[in-house]
Write a protein that holds these residues in place. Structure first.
Motif, short mmCIF file in Angstrom:
data_model
loop_
_atom_site.label_atom_id
_atom_site.label_comp_id
_atom_site.label_asym_id
_atom_site.label_seq_id
_atom_site.Cartn_x
_atom_site.Cartn_y
_atom_site.Cartn_z
N ASP A 1 0.84 -1.37 0.11
CA ASP A 1 -0.02 -0.10 0.10
C ASP A 1 1.00 1.28 -0.22
OD1 ASP A 1 -2.60 0.95 -0.21
OD2 ASP A 1 -3.01 1.05 1.81
N ASP A 2 2.04 1.36 -0.63
CA ASP A 2 2.82 2.35 -0.72
C ASP A 2 2.49 3.09 -2.18
OD1 ASP A 2 4.72 4.28 -0.82
OD2 ASP A 2 6.46 2.99 -0.64
N ALA A 3 1.66 4.15 -1.94
CA ALA A 3 1.41 4.82 -3.14
C ALA A 3 2.51 5.73 -3.71
CB ALA A 3 0.28 5.87 -2.88
N THR A 4 3.70 5.83 -3.35
CA THR A 4 4.81 6.72 -3.55
C THR A 4 5.81 5.63 -4.53
OG1 THR A 4 6.28 6.18 -1.73
CG2 THR A 4 4.68 8.19 -1.66
N ALA A 5 5.44 4.48 -4.35
CA ALA A 5 6.49 3.51 -5.23
C ALA A 5 6.14 3.69 -6.79
CB ALA A 5 5.97 2.00 -4.57
N ARG A 6 7.28 3.35 -7.37
CA ARG A 6 7.28 3.58 -8.84
C ARG A 6 7.64 2.21 -9.58
NH1 ARG A 6 9.29 9.89 -9.92
NH2 ARG A 6 8.06 10.61 -8.12
N ILE A 7 7.31 2.28 -10.88
CA ILE A 7 7.96 1.14 -11.68
C ILE A 7 8.64 1.71 -12.91
CG2 ILE A 7 7.13 -0.62 -13.32
CD1 ILE A 7 4.50 -0.90 -11.54
N PHE A 8 9.87 1.17 -13.05
CA PHE A 8 10.55 1.64 -14.18
C PHE A 8 10.88 0.48 -15.16
CE2 PHE A 8 11.53 3.85 -10.21
CZ PHE A 8 11.76 5.21 -10.54
N ALA A 9 10.97 0.76 -16.40
CA ALA A 9 11.14 -0.44 -17.23
C ALA A 9 11.97 0.03 -18.63
CB ALA A 9 9.92 -1.04 -17.74
N LEU A 10 13.00 -0.48 -18.95
CA LEU A 10 13.81 -0.05 -20.18
C LEU A 10 13.00 -0.14 -21.41
CD1 LEU A 10 16.49 0.92 -19.81
CD2 LEU A 10 17.41 -1.27 -20.38
N ASN A 11 12.16 -1.42 -21.60
CA ASN A 11 11.25 -1.65 -22.73
C ASN A 11 9.89 -1.93 -22.11
OD1 ASN A 11 9.68 -2.75 -24.67
ND2 ASN A 11 11.14 -3.86 -25.43
N PHE A 12 8.91 -0.71 -22.01
CA PHE A 12 7.79 -0.97 -21.41
C PHE A 12 6.79 -1.48 -22.21
CE2 PHE A 12 3.68 1.15 -19.83
CZ PHE A 12 3.99 0.61 -18.43
N ASP A 13 6.21 -2.84 -22.09
CA ASP A 13 5.61 -3.56 -22.66
C ASP A 13 4.50 -4.69 -21.92
OD1 ASP A 13 4.23 -4.35 -25.12
OD2 ASP A 13 5.89 -5.70 -25.61
N PRO A 14 4.08 -3.87 -20.79
CA PRO A 14 3.51 -4.82 -19.69
C PRO A 14 2.02 -5.33 -20.03
CG PRO A 14 3.11 -2.57 -19.31
CD PRO A 14 3.87 -2.46 -20.51
N GLU A 15 1.53 -6.51 -19.29
CA GLU A 15 0.26 -6.88 -19.48
C GLU A 15 -0.59 -6.02 -18.47
OE1 GLU A 15 0.57 -11.57 -20.41
OE2 GLU A 15 1.00 -10.92 -18.41
N LEU A 16 -0.04 -5.77 -17.36
CA LEU A 16 -0.73 -5.24 -16.14
C LEU A 16 0.30 -4.28 -15.33
CD1 LEU A 16 -3.59 -6.43 -13.88
CD2 LEU A 16 -1.38 -5.60 -12.96
N VAL A 17 -0.05 -3.18 -15.00
CA VAL A 17 0.93 -2.65 -13.82
C VAL A 17 0.01 -2.09 -12.84
CG1 VAL A 17 2.82 -1.63 -15.50
CG2 VAL A 17 0.79 -0.26 -15.32
N ALA A 18 0.43 -2.11 -11.58
CA ALA A 18 -0.21 -1.88 -10.38
C ALA A 18 0.62 -0.97 -9.57
CB ALA A 18 -0.94 -2.97 -9.70
N ILE A 19 0.14 -0.07 -8.90
CA ILE A 19 0.80 0.53 -7.70
C ILE A 19 -0.23 0.95 -6.56
CG2 ILE A 19 1.98 2.65 -6.96
CD1 ILE A 19 2.82 3.01 -9.69
N ALA A 20 0.16 0.25 -5.51
CA ALA A 20 -0.87 0.36 -4.18
C ALA A 20 -2.08 0.16 -4.53
CB ALA A 20 -0.77 1.77 -3.76
N GLY A 21 -2.38 -0.90 -5.21
CA GLY A 21 -3.70 -1.50 -5.47
C GLY A 21 -4.65 -0.92 -6.62
N PHE A 22 -3.84 0.21 -7.10
CA PHE A 22 -4.49 0.86 -8.34
C PHE A 22 -3.82 0.14 -9.40
CE2 PHE A 22 -5.09 4.23 -5.27
CZ PHE A 22 -6.40 4.53 -5.34
N TYR A 23 -4.54 -0.12 -10.44
CA TYR A 23 -3.96 -0.95 -11.51
C TYR A 23 -4.55 -0.59 -12.90
CZ TYR A 23 -8.01 -4.19 -11.41
OH TYR A 23 -9.24 -4.50 -11.29
N ALA A 24 -3.70 -0.63 -13.98
CA ALA A 24 -4.11 -0.71 -15.18
C ALA A 24 -3.61 -1.72 -15.95
CB ALA A 24 -3.36 0.65 -15.83
#
Ligand SMILES: Nc1ncnc2c1ncn2[C@@H]1O[C@H](COP(=O)(O)OP(=O)(O)OP(=O)(O)O)[C@@H](O)[C@H]1O
Ligand SMILES: [Mg+2]
Lengths: 273, 250
Positions: free
Chosen positions: B198-221
């Protein structure tokens, strides 16, 4: 000590049995004492492709259940004298294969052979898990299409977590990628994944690329491993793969579409073998 | 503690936890479960076996209308673990308790007439970030877990209380989860769940961004919801309020 090699894929029908027969024969032709085991209990395909189906008396299940000795069940190949086949049962159900039983068989074979090839059934269930459990090396057979690549990826994960080597935290199973049924024309048209894409996703060393080739079907219908058809492109590609497996540095062939047919051929509809 | 001859077997301490609340609007499990199951199947895996609190405050039904046992059973099947209730009338709480769901008291909230959880408007920019006490993840000092092998389809990696650094690809069908940030120095083709505690300040970094799903602190896309994210490019994902932001890196 023999090296145990599993031929596996996750997805069905990609060419595992074709590959097991070809690679086992190729290794044996190079003087290595080789045995190939059919783990596909219930289907039993390998003996057909190896052309020994009429010589099957006992099978791996008989050996595990103590109804026959290993030596009675092993079929010695008539073409290559360093090659043997341990057939699967057509009649028993899959549960007849036990880990202890297979372990005993592999131990016993280890004394006499250099290479033990395990032709895995499709899937990531019990039978496939058993086929890969004892592996030192894995040939991961993949077709250039998304679902096959995905399944191969999955099986690579399984190899590194559920094999004996993984469980005992030994050196990891050595992985080889074999891309089969590669059709450069369809790749060019965008109907199949490019070799580079497959390699990039799976990220393991490439053992070879076997082109889509009619000779494979012909070979299996006559019970001759396709590697013995030295004229065919598939046979040559398998021979190269065996060479690489034994440490030779060979260029990859048959990656480009065959040359466009000449005018004469186009007019009269000639067909390449 | 005074010195004793016997070794201590336990200590009792009060602890505060952040828990998801499932606020019931319909008393019928057969109405709640299928929709919930659907949502959870698409939601990131870190919700599996997650403890959950059943919120009763918004439920407009008589206690005998609510099939708590059916609900508990159904939730277990969905790999969700209900641990108690919050809010609701005395009779409703009792009915829930008979099904093994004790009433929980929300920290800071009154035990009795429980206000609906969302009575306090949350300013969008601060949503979920300013929650109850939790492990300190701020800035430096957080451990990192390093993965140098490809993460393959069917594999799941969880960096508990840590950042996760993957120096290879994360393939489609794989799932990587971190309580902190996620760095992928390769292609991210699977699912990435950052700030899982539940850390909403967390981030995701990717060199080649091609995900099926990303989520941060329960919010997802999910992939379809990525909109104009820089697919295939070096990308940073962070949460701004309840909005997920995708920005090119470098
Ligand atoms: N290079 C190739 N070119 C053309 N056809 C091929 C090639 N390789 C395999 N095939 C054909 O594909 C089919 C499946 O091959 P094979 O039985 O070897 O696959 P498998 O992976 O062992 O299948 P299963 O999962 O059912 O055990 C067969 O009909 C075979 O002839
Ligand atoms: Mg087969």
């Amino acid at each position: 000590m023999a090296q145990v090699i599993v031929v596996t894929s996750g997805k069905g029908g990609v060419g595992k049995t074709t590959t097991s027969a070809a690679v086992a024969t190729g290794l044996a032709q190079r003087g290595k004492k080789t045995v190939v085991i059919d783990f596909d209990v219930g289907l039993r395909n390998l003996d057909l492709i190896m052309g020994v189906e009429r010589r099957v008396v006992f099978d791996i299940v008989n050996v595990i259940q103590g109804e026959a000795r290993l030596n009675q069940a092993l079929i010695r190949d008539k073409r290559v004298d360093t090659l043997a086949i341990l057939p699967a049962s057509q009649t028993r159900d899959k549960d007849a294969l036990t880990r202890e039983g297979v372990s005993t068989i592999i131990e016993e074979l280890s004394a006499d052979f250099d290479y033990i090839l395990c032709d895995s059934p499709a899937g990531i269930e019990k039978g496939a898990l058993l086929a890969l459990y004892f592996a030192d090396q894995a040939i991961v057979v993949t077709n250039p299409e998304v679902s096959s690549v995905r399944d191969s990826d999955r099986i690579l994960g399984v190899l590194q977590s559920k094999s004996k080597r993984a469980e005992e935290k030994k050196d990891k199973v050595k992985e080889h990628l074999l891309v089969t049924r590669y059709d450069p024309n369809r790749v060019e048209r965008g109907e199949m994944l490019k070799l580079e894409d497959v390699r990039e996703i799976l990220a393991i060393p490439l053992l070879g690329v076997i082109p889509e080739n009619e000779s494979v079907l012909k070979a299996s219908n006559t019970g001759t491993p396709v590697i013995m058809d030295t004229e065919s492109v598939a046979g040559q590609a398998y021979k190269d793969a065996v060479g690489r497996f034994l440490g030779e540095d060979l260029p990859h062939r048959f990656l480009e579409p065959a040359k466009k047919p000449g005018l004469f051929q186009r007019l009269f509809g000639g067909r390449a073998a | 503690m005074s010195s004793q001859t016997l070794p201590e077997a336990f200590r009792l301490r009060a602890g505060n936890f952040n828990l998801l609340v499932l606020r019931l609007l319909d008393p019928r499990p057969e109405a709640v479960l299928p929709a919930l199951g659907d949502q959870f199947r698409r939601a990131p895996g870190f919700l599996r076996f997650a403890p959950i609190v059943i919120g009763l405050a918004d439920l407009e039904a008589a206690p005998e209308e609510v099939d708590f046992r059916g609900l508990v059973e159904g939730l277990h099947k969905l790999e969700i673990v209900p641990i108690g209730t919050s809010g609701g009338s005395q009779a409703m709480k009792q009915a829930a308790q008979h099904a093994g769901l004790p009433p929980l008291r929300a920290v800071g909230a009154e035990a009795e007439p429980a206000p609906p959880p969302e009575a306090i408007p949350v300013p969008p920019a601060a949503a979920a970030t300013e929650a109850a006490p939790r492990p300190d993840f701020s800035g430096s000092g957080r451990a990192a877990m390093l993965v140098a092998e490809p993460v393959r389809s069917g594999q799941r990696i969880y960096a508990q209380g840590a950042d996760l650094i993957v120096t290879a690809t994360v393939n489609a069908g794989a799932e990587i989860i971190a309580d902190g940030n996620i760095h992928v120095y390769g292609a991210l083709r699977g699912r990435a769940v950052a700030g899982a505690a539940d850390d909403a300040t967390a981030r995701i970094f990717a060199l080649n961004f091609d995900p099926e799903l990303v989520a941060i602190a329960g919010f997802y896309a999910v992939r379809e919801g990525l909109g104009d994210a820089p697919i295939g490019k070096p990308t940073q994902v962070r949460l701004e309020g309840e909005e997920m932001r995708f920005a090119p890196l470098g």
